[in-house]
Design a protein around this motif. Sequence first.
Motif, PDB file in Angstrom:
ATOM      1  N   UNK A  46       0.830  -1.208   0.000  1.00 33.46           N
ATOM      2  CA  UNK A  46       0.000   0.000   0.000  1.00 33.46           C
ATOM      3  C   UNK A  46       0.866   1.260   0.000  1.00 33.46           C
ATOM      4  N   UNK A  47       1.983   1.227   0.733  1.00 40.96           N
ATOM      5  CA  UNK A  47       2.890   2.374   0.743  1.00 40.96           C
ATOM      6  C   UNK A  47       3.520   2.568  -0.634  1.00 40.96           C
ATOM      7  N   UNK A  48       3.910   1.454  -1.270  1.00 42.68           N
ATOM      8  CA  UNK A  48       4.504   1.540  -2.607  1.00 42.68           C
ATOM      9  C   UNK A  48       3.500   2.123  -3.598  1.00 42.68           C
ATOM     10  N   UNK A  52       4.028   5.512  -5.772  1.00 42.13           N
ATOM     11  CA  UNK A  52       4.042   5.462  -7.233  1.00 42.13           C
ATOM     12  C   UNK A  52       3.022   6.434  -7.818  1.00 42.13           C
ATOM     13  N   UNK A  53       1.862   6.556  -7.173  1.00 40.98           N
ATOM     14  CA  UNK A  53       0.793   7.394  -7.702  1.00 40.98           C
ATOM     15  C   UNK A  53       0.836   8.818  -7.177  1.00 40.98           C
ATOM     16  N   UNK A  59      -5.296  12.480  -4.529  1.00 39.12           N
ATOM     17  CA  UNK A  59      -4.988  11.735  -3.317  1.00 39.12           C
ATOM     18  C   UNK A  59      -6.113  10.783  -2.933  1.00 39.12           C
ATOM     19  N   UNK A  60      -7.359  11.161  -3.217  1.00 41.12           N
ATOM     20  CA  UNK A  60      -8.484  10.284  -2.878  1.00 41.12           C
ATOM     21  C   UNK A  60      -8.437   8.989  -3.686  1.00 41.12           C
ATOM     22  N   UNK A  61      -8.120   9.095  -4.972  1.00 37.84           N
ATOM     23  CA  UNK A  61      -8.050   7.902  -5.814  1.00 37.84           C
ATOM     24  C   UNK A  61      -6.883   7.004  -5.428  1.00 37.84           C
ATOM     25  N   UNK A  62      -5.729   7.606  -5.159  1.00 35.61           N
ATOM     26  CA  UNK A  62      -4.579   6.784  -4.771  1.00 35.61           C
ATOM     27  C   UNK A  62      -4.799   6.127  -3.419  1.00 35.61           C
ATOM     28  N   UNK A 121      -3.162   4.263 -14.315  1.00 34.22           N
ATOM     29  CA  UNK A 121      -2.421   4.809 -13.175  1.00 34.22           C
ATOM     30  C   UNK A 121      -1.011   4.222 -13.090  1.00 34.22           C
ATOM     31  N   UNK A 122      -0.887   2.950 -13.448  1.00 34.47           N
ATOM     32  CA  UNK A 122       0.428   2.325 -13.379  1.00 34.47           C
ATOM     33  C   UNK A 122       1.250   2.582 -14.642  1.00 34.47           C
TER      34      UNK A 122
END
Length: 310
Positions: A46-48, A52-53, A59-62, A121-122
């Motif tokens: 989750x931190x990664x 990355x995003x 911020x809400x989506x990530x 996103x990726x």
Amino acid sequence: MADNTTEILVGNSFLDTTFFGAITYGNLLAAVIILVATYVIAKVISVVVMRVLAGKVEINNSTFLAKLVRWGTYFVGIVAASPFLHIDFSGLMVAGGIVAIAIGFASQNTLSNFVAGVLLMFERPVGIGDNISVNGIEGYVEDIGLLSTTIRTYEGIYVRIPNASMFSSDITNYVAHIARRFDYNIGIRYTDDADKAIKVIKEVIEKHPYALKNPGPSVYVDELGNNSINLKVRIWCPSGFWWDVRTDMLWKLFQALRKAGIDIPFPQLTLWYGEDAPKPAKVAKGTGFSAQEVLGKSEASPENAIKVIK
């Protein structure tokens, strides 16, 4: 003595002792290890995802995507630990599979947009604030959601594009590269000095603060047209200042050429009457042609002109 020790470690060890029902201490220890490892892995993933995003999506989506990945990892860990706790999820898995298939058929477009949003996103072909063109729509990326991407056009109109369509379309990102080029086609008179014009243009470009030196500009004679010598001017500048530099530089080039006595010609047609072509006359300033040529007169005698007319 050796036989008794082996029996204690293997046959009657503490890990084989029953803790609850058919669950032994060994089963309990294995389940705890799996769950702890799952928790640590979920936190790291989750931190990664958040890193990355960061700066690429809101911020809400990530945050939502990071939570989704974390809870998905938790689910995998619980399923992996369930055999050690003698928990049978087979019935639940079958029921969940049936429900998932039903939901999948009912919301195919939503799921395809969601999957495409995650892939965007990726893959990161665009970012928030980028100047892009997709499906004939040009503007700035305002938001990259899990289901759609919002673009603000140059006219200030907000357009929502489903991520499935976004992912399968050709995307042109005008600011993905740090530098961007623009071209001018500048025509000068045939009576003007092309080398002088090129020198004047290069001097103006060198003085501009946003005109890049690497890659550097290019100025050369590109074509000998019907009414003018056509110069090609190619200038590189930072992508974020492309529009401002392009509009500002054109007017500065025009002013510099006009100041140097080099003018831009207009389409003109020269006519003369008589048997002989007109003799060269002094060039009229600002036109590129003599006054006689502009007026359609020649230095042929009136008698010759009358003879041709008859």
